[in-house]
Write a protein that holds these residues in place. Sequence first.
Motif, mmCIF file in Angstrom:
data_model
loop_
_atom_site.group_PDB
_atom_site.id
_atom_site.type_symbol
_atom_site.label_atom_id
_atom_site.label_comp_id
_atom_site.label_asym_id
_atom_site.label_seq_id
_atom_site.Cartn_x
_atom_site.Cartn_y
_atom_site.Cartn_z
ATOM 1 N N UNK A 1 37.501 86.817 85.495
ATOM 2 C CA UNK A 1 38.762 87.089 84.825
ATOM 3 C C UNK A 1 39.795 87.698 85.772
ATOM 4 N N UNK A 2 41.061 87.460 85.465
ATOM 5 C CA UNK A 2 42.155 88.122 86.179
ATOM 6 C C UNK A 2 42.498 89.378 85.386
ATOM 7 N N UNK B 1 37.894 77.682 90.004
ATOM 8 C CA UNK B 1 37.975 78.422 88.743
ATOM 9 C C UNK B 1 39.214 77.974 87.969
ATOM 10 N N UNK B 2 39.106 77.984 86.671
ATOM 11 C CA UNK B 2 40.245 77.685 85.796
ATOM 12 C C UNK B 2 40.542 78.948 85.005
ATOM 13 N N UNK B 3 41.726 79.528 85.218
ATOM 14 C CA UNK B 3 42.057 80.793 84.561
ATOM 15 C C UNK B 3 43.420 80.694 83.880
ATOM 16 N N UNK C 1 44.485 91.855 79.599
ATOM 17 C CA UNK C 1 44.407 91.340 80.964
ATOM 18 C C UNK C 1 45.436 90.244 81.199
ATOM 19 N N UNK C 2 45.741 90.014 82.469
ATOM 20 C CA UNK C 2 46.660 88.937 82.838
ATOM 21 C C UNK C 2 46.081 87.571 82.473
ATOM 22 N N UNK C 3 44.751 87.425 82.599
ATOM 23 C CA UNK C 3 44.178 86.116 82.292
ATOM 24 C C UNK C 3 42.663 86.122 82.240
ATOM 25 N N UNK C 4 42.112 85.025 81.751
ATOM 26 C CA UNK C 4 40.672 84.831 81.612
ATOM 27 C C UNK C 4 40.321 83.414 82.024
#
Length: 354
Positions: free
Chosen positions: A299-300, A312-314, A285-288
Amino acid sequence: MRDHFQCAAQALERFGLDAVLVTGESNRRYVTGFPSSAGAALVTKKRAYFFTDARYIEAAQNAVSGAVVLQTDGKHPYADRINDALAENRVEKLGFEDGEMTVSAYTAYREKLRAELVPAQKLFVFLRQSKSREELETMIRAQRIAESALEGVLPMLRGSRERDIAAELVYRMVRAGAEDKSFDPIVVSGKKTSMPHGVPDDTVIGDGFVTIDFGCRVDGYCSDETRTFCLGRPTDEMVRVYDTVLAAQKAGIAAAKAGVPGREIDAAGRAVIEQAGYGAYFGHAFGHSLGLDIHEAPNASPLCGDPIPAGAVISAEPGIYLPGRFGVRIEDVLYITADGCEDITKTPRNLIIL
């Protein structure tokens, strides 16, 4: 920091609960602010409790505010303490962490507690998915400590073993004020950079890419960062792959704002990599999200259709991994706002050649 006991109490009505039992280590720390390897919190609509044993009782009494703190022992086991509080507050529907509690613990609580146990993991996802500014500032402190450690080890890379660099990062972070690492650091070099979660070993770092993925904890909250460096002169393809990953990261960051589904943020970055012909080599994934855990929700990712909330902090960490050859990952951490996002990572993202 905001009163998380109160936050949990206010969320009970939303999830159809009279109270929630908190036994998982991260959620327990979230509501109490107190780190311990044992204990249970109970949050009702009007009152909160924290139960723990003799090892932690004095520290808990000094550290936990907004709750009744009681000791457990042979005469007053957890179930008895909890049942007394359930009766005092007339609790019928008791939430529990179905994503954290073991089957054996659930079975024991179901047999002993005088209330209906209701799955309530979503309550904590709801509470923890948006961070307050104070929580964010704690994560920024962790980020700065980690960045300082990274800067300190860069001159040591050439000729060092991967495992020695990983150990040096942890040592420098703890000495600078971190309470612990966020996770075991990833330090891989050369052909091993094609493995996203490669494990540092006795490999001596020489010419080629070096990927370092690491972080630390401050007051329980995590930092996370990945940088890929090059020792010696990179080939044209190495530069092309690096530039593609950086462009993908910038595209995903540009798409990140409150209300955008996680999969759209992922798609914005993924499209850049696919257009460059490397789509088959970006498999995660692109991010979490991150916070008290290094992986949280939302998640992203291609699977996340839910809108990312403000606060949100991702992570933003696209990568390209060419098996048996080399790989590149670049990771920053973003604070999502209504208008976009705030990148809390300050380490330069351009290709650094050492």
